[in-house]
Design a protein around this motif. Structure first.
Motif, PDB file in Angstrom:
ATOM      1  N   ASN A 151       0.816  -5.761   2.563  1.00  0.00           N
ATOM      2  CA  ASN A 151       0.672  -7.130   2.101  1.00  0.00           C
ATOM      3  C   ASN A 151       0.528  -8.050   3.304  1.00  0.00           C
ATOM      4  O   ASN A 151       1.181  -7.849   4.324  1.00  0.00           O
ATOM      5  CB  ASN A 151       1.902  -7.590   1.310  1.00  0.00           C
ATOM      6  CG  ASN A 151       1.946  -7.003  -0.075  1.00  0.00           C
ATOM      7  OD1 ASN A 151       1.053  -6.290  -0.495  1.00  0.00           O
ATOM      8  ND2 ASN A 151       3.008  -7.298  -0.785  1.00  0.00           N
ATOM      9  N   GLY A 152      -0.288  -9.070   3.132  1.00  0.00           N
ATOM     10  CA  GLY A 152      -0.440 -10.084   4.169  1.00  0.00           C
ATOM     11  C   GLY A 152      -0.629 -11.433   3.518  1.00  0.00           C
ATOM     12  O   GLY A 152      -0.995 -11.528   2.348  1.00  0.00           O
ATOM     13  N   GLN A 158      -1.733 -11.292  -0.269  1.00  0.00           N
ATOM     14  CA  GLN A 158      -2.817 -10.372  -0.585  1.00  0.00           C
ATOM     15  C   GLN A 158      -2.331  -8.953  -0.301  1.00  0.00           C
ATOM     16  O   GLN A 158      -1.640  -8.725   0.693  1.00  0.00           O
ATOM     17  CB  GLN A 158      -4.056 -10.681   0.270  1.00  0.00           C
ATOM     18  CG  GLN A 158      -4.559 -12.097   0.159  1.00  0.00           C
ATOM     19  CD  GLN A 158      -5.072 -12.430  -1.227  1.00  0.00           C
ATOM     20  OE1 GLN A 158      -5.716 -11.620  -1.889  1.00  0.00           O
ATOM     21  NE2 GLN A 158      -4.774 -13.649  -1.684  1.00  0.00           N
ATOM     22  N   HIS A 159      -2.695  -8.014  -1.170  1.00  0.00           N
ATOM     23  CA  HIS A 159      -2.355  -6.613  -0.937  1.00  0.00           C
ATOM     24  C   HIS A 159      -3.643  -5.831  -0.790  1.00  0.00           C
ATOM     25  O   HIS A 159      -4.544  -5.930  -1.624  1.00  0.00           O
ATOM     26  CB  HIS A 159      -1.525  -6.030  -2.092  1.00  0.00           C
ATOM     27  CG  HIS A 159      -1.165  -4.596  -1.850  1.00  0.00           C
ATOM     28  ND1 HIS A 159      -0.128  -4.225  -1.026  1.00  0.00           N
ATOM     29  CD2 HIS A 159      -1.751  -3.449  -2.277  1.00  0.00           C
ATOM     30  CE1 HIS A 159      -0.076  -2.896  -0.970  1.00  0.00           C
ATOM     31  NE2 HIS A 159      -1.047  -2.408  -1.726  1.00  0.00           N
ATOM     32  N   LEU A 160      -3.732  -5.057   0.271  1.00  0.00           N
ATOM     33  CA  LEU A 160      -4.878  -4.173   0.486  1.00  0.00           C
ATOM     34  C   LEU A 160      -4.359  -2.775   0.750  1.00  0.00           C
ATOM     35  O   LEU A 160      -3.470  -2.572   1.583  1.00  0.00           O
ATOM     36  CB  LEU A 160      -5.714  -4.634   1.686  1.00  0.00           C
ATOM     37  CG  LEU A 160      -6.457  -5.955   1.554  1.00  0.00           C
ATOM     38  CD1 LEU A 160      -7.164  -6.289   2.865  1.00  0.00           C
ATOM     39  CD2 LEU A 160      -7.446  -5.922   0.410  1.00  0.00           C
ATOM     40  N   GLU A 161      -4.912  -1.821   0.030  1.00  0.00           N
ATOM     41  CA  GLU A 161      -4.596  -0.417   0.281  1.00  0.00           C
ATOM     42  C   GLU A 161      -5.309   0.021   1.552  1.00  0.00           C
ATOM     43  O   GLU A 161      -6.212  -0.662   2.033  1.00  0.00           O
ATOM     44  CB  GLU A 161      -5.043   0.452  -0.908  1.00  0.00           C
ATOM     45  CG  GLU A 161      -4.261   0.210  -2.187  1.00  0.00           C
ATOM     46  CD  GLU A 161      -2.786   0.562  -2.070  1.00  0.00           C
ATOM     47  OE1 GLU A 161      -2.429   1.433  -1.245  1.00  0.00           O
ATOM     48  OE2 GLU A 161      -1.981  -0.042  -2.798  1.00  0.00           O
ATOM     49  N   ALA A 162      -4.922   1.152   2.099  1.00  0.00           N
ATOM     50  CA  ALA A 162      -5.554   1.675   3.309  1.00  0.00           C
ATOM     51  C   ALA A 162      -7.054   1.811   3.091  1.00  0.00           C
ATOM     52  O   ALA A 162      -7.495   2.369   2.083  1.00  0.00           O
ATOM     53  CB  ALA A 162      -4.946   3.022   3.676  1.00  0.00           C
ATOM     54  N   GLY A 163      -7.823   1.266   4.006  1.00  0.00           N
ATOM     55  CA  GLY A 163      -9.281   1.359   3.927  1.00  0.00           C
ATOM     56  C   GLY A 163      -9.933   0.382   2.965  1.00  0.00           C
ATOM     57  O   GLY A 163     -11.159   0.279   2.934  1.00  0.00           O
ATOM     58  N   PHE A 223      -3.840 -14.279   9.449  1.00  0.00           N
ATOM     59  CA  PHE A 223      -3.164 -13.385   8.507  1.00  0.00           C
ATOM     60  C   PHE A 223      -1.920 -12.802   9.177  1.00  0.00           C
ATOM     61  O   PHE A 223      -1.977 -12.346  10.312  1.00  0.00           O
ATOM     62  CB  PHE A 223      -4.077 -12.235   8.070  1.00  0.00           C
ATOM     63  CG  PHE A 223      -4.510 -12.334   6.648  1.00  0.00           C
ATOM     64  CD1 PHE A 223      -3.586 -12.204   5.610  1.00  0.00           C
ATOM     65  CD2 PHE A 223      -5.832 -12.555   6.317  1.00  0.00           C
ATOM     66  CE1 PHE A 223      -3.976 -12.291   4.294  1.00  0.00           C
ATOM     67  CE2 PHE A 223      -6.233 -12.646   5.004  1.00  0.00           C
ATOM     68  CZ  PHE A 223      -5.302 -12.515   3.989  1.00  0.00           C
ATOM     69  N   ASN A 224      -0.797 -12.821   8.454  1.00  0.00           N
ATOM     70  CA  ASN A 224       0.471 -12.287   8.932  1.00  0.00           C
ATOM     71  C   ASN A 224       0.993 -11.250   7.947  1.00  0.00           C
ATOM     72  O   ASN A 224       0.750 -11.366   6.745  1.00  0.00           O
ATOM     73  CB  ASN A 224       1.505 -13.411   9.058  1.00  0.00           C
ATOM     74  CG  ASN A 224       1.111 -14.397  10.120  1.00  0.00           C
ATOM     75  OD1 ASN A 224       1.158 -14.087  11.289  1.00  0.00           O
ATOM     76  ND2 ASN A 224       0.698 -15.587   9.726  1.00  0.00           N
ATOM     77  N   PRO A 225       1.722 -10.241   8.422  1.00  0.00           N
ATOM     78  CA  PRO A 225       2.294  -9.251   7.502  1.00  0.00           C
ATOM     79  C   PRO A 225       3.463  -9.852   6.727  1.00  0.00           C
ATOM     80  O   PRO A 225       4.188 -10.709   7.228  1.00  0.00           O
ATOM     81  CB  PRO A 225       2.782  -8.139   8.435  1.00  0.00           C
ATOM     82  CG  PRO A 225       3.038  -8.826   9.734  1.00  0.00           C
ATOM     83  CD  PRO A 225       2.055  -9.969   9.819  1.00  0.00           C
ATOM     84  N   GLY A 268       4.596  -0.097   6.055  1.00  0.00           N
ATOM     85  CA  GLY A 268       3.745  -0.032   4.882  1.00  0.00           C
ATOM     86  C   GLY A 268       4.133   1.062   3.910  1.00  0.00           C
ATOM     87  O   GLY A 268       5.222   1.595   3.958  1.00  0.00           O
ATOM     88  N   THR A 269       3.197   1.393   3.060  1.00  0.00           N
ATOM     89  CA  THR A 269       3.404   2.464   2.093  1.00  0.00           C
ATOM     90  C   THR A 269       2.296   3.491   2.267  1.00  0.00           C
ATOM     91  O   THR A 269       1.143   3.117   2.509  1.00  0.00           O
ATOM     92  CB  THR A 269       3.386   1.932   0.642  1.00  0.00           C
ATOM     93  OG1 THR A 269       2.173   1.203   0.440  1.00  0.00           O
ATOM     94  CG2 THR A 269       4.566   1.013   0.372  1.00  0.00           C
ATOM     95  N   PRO A 270       2.614   4.769   2.181  1.00  0.00           N
ATOM     96  CA  PRO A 270       1.587   5.791   2.377  1.00  0.00           C
ATOM     97  C   PRO A 270       0.475   5.690   1.344  1.00  0.00           C
ATOM     98  O   PRO A 270       0.699   5.312   0.206  1.00  0.00           O
ATOM     99  CB  PRO A 270       2.348   7.109   2.214  1.00  0.00           C
ATOM    100  CG  PRO A 270       3.795   6.771   2.306  1.00  0.00           C
ATOM    101  CD  PRO A 270       3.920   5.338   1.913  1.00  0.00           C
TER     102      PRO A 270
END
Length: 191
Positions: A113-114, A140-145, A173-175, A187-189
């Protein structure tokens, strides 16, 4: 004087100094807020804004003029994302809705999330800006890739001082903590 009494006095002394240090640290932190505002606005010319200002008041029959909008994007080092503007700059007319498009991409191995922090330069321009849609309003949430196009819809008031011909929109953008409560850096796998 006994050893127990000396220790009790020493402990009270440490407690008093510790409480005093805590109060002073809190007061110092409290005093930094207006100092930060003055530093940003008066010295650096940046006015941090997190929400849209009220809709611009555009006078009936007012002559619109062209304003150059430049985009500056960056990402905190602890967030393995990339944020790019579709165009580095655009020209808009005052009192006419405009849309700028950005793309965020998670380059990391985990979903994260950022949230973007928005500011304008010169700082005075923020008072003449209304954003109706912006990715900076929410996390905002973005999955890997994953990548996502994110529009920003805004309008500039016709009362913007004539001396302002160019406005820079800055997004950083900040985590932030993931929805599962995990550390934002770890993060999450990816599933």
């Amino acid at each position: 004087m006994s050893l127990v009494t000396e220790r009790a006095q020493a402990n009270r002394r440490v407690l008093k100094w510790g409480l005093l240090a805590t109060v002073l640290a809190f007061g110092f932190g409290w005093a930094l807020v207006p100092f930060y505002d003055v530093l940003c606005e008066q010295i650096l010319g940046i006015k941090p804004t997190m929400e849209a200002v009220a809709n611009p008041v555009c006078a009936d029959g007012a002559k619109s003029r062209k304003i150059r909008i430049e985009f500056d994007t960056s990402v905190d080092a602890n967030l393995p994302w990339q944020l790019t503007a579709e165009h580095s700059a655009m020209e808009i007319e005052t009192c006419k809705p405009a849309t700028a498009k950005f793309v965020a991409r998670n380059l990391g191995a985990f979903g994260m999330n950022g949230q973007a922090i928005f500011s304008t330069a010169p700082g005075e321009s923020a008072a003449y800006l209304a954003k109706t849609e912006c990715f900076c309003f929410t996390q905002q949430h973005l999955e890997a890739g994953q990548s996502r196009e994110m529009p920003v819809r805004f309008m500039i008031n016709d009362q913007l001082p004539e001396s302002v011909e160019t406005i820079t929109f800055r997004y950083v953008f900040n985590p932030v903590s993931n929805y599962a409560g995990n550390d934002p850096v770890a993060g999450t796998p990816k599933s």
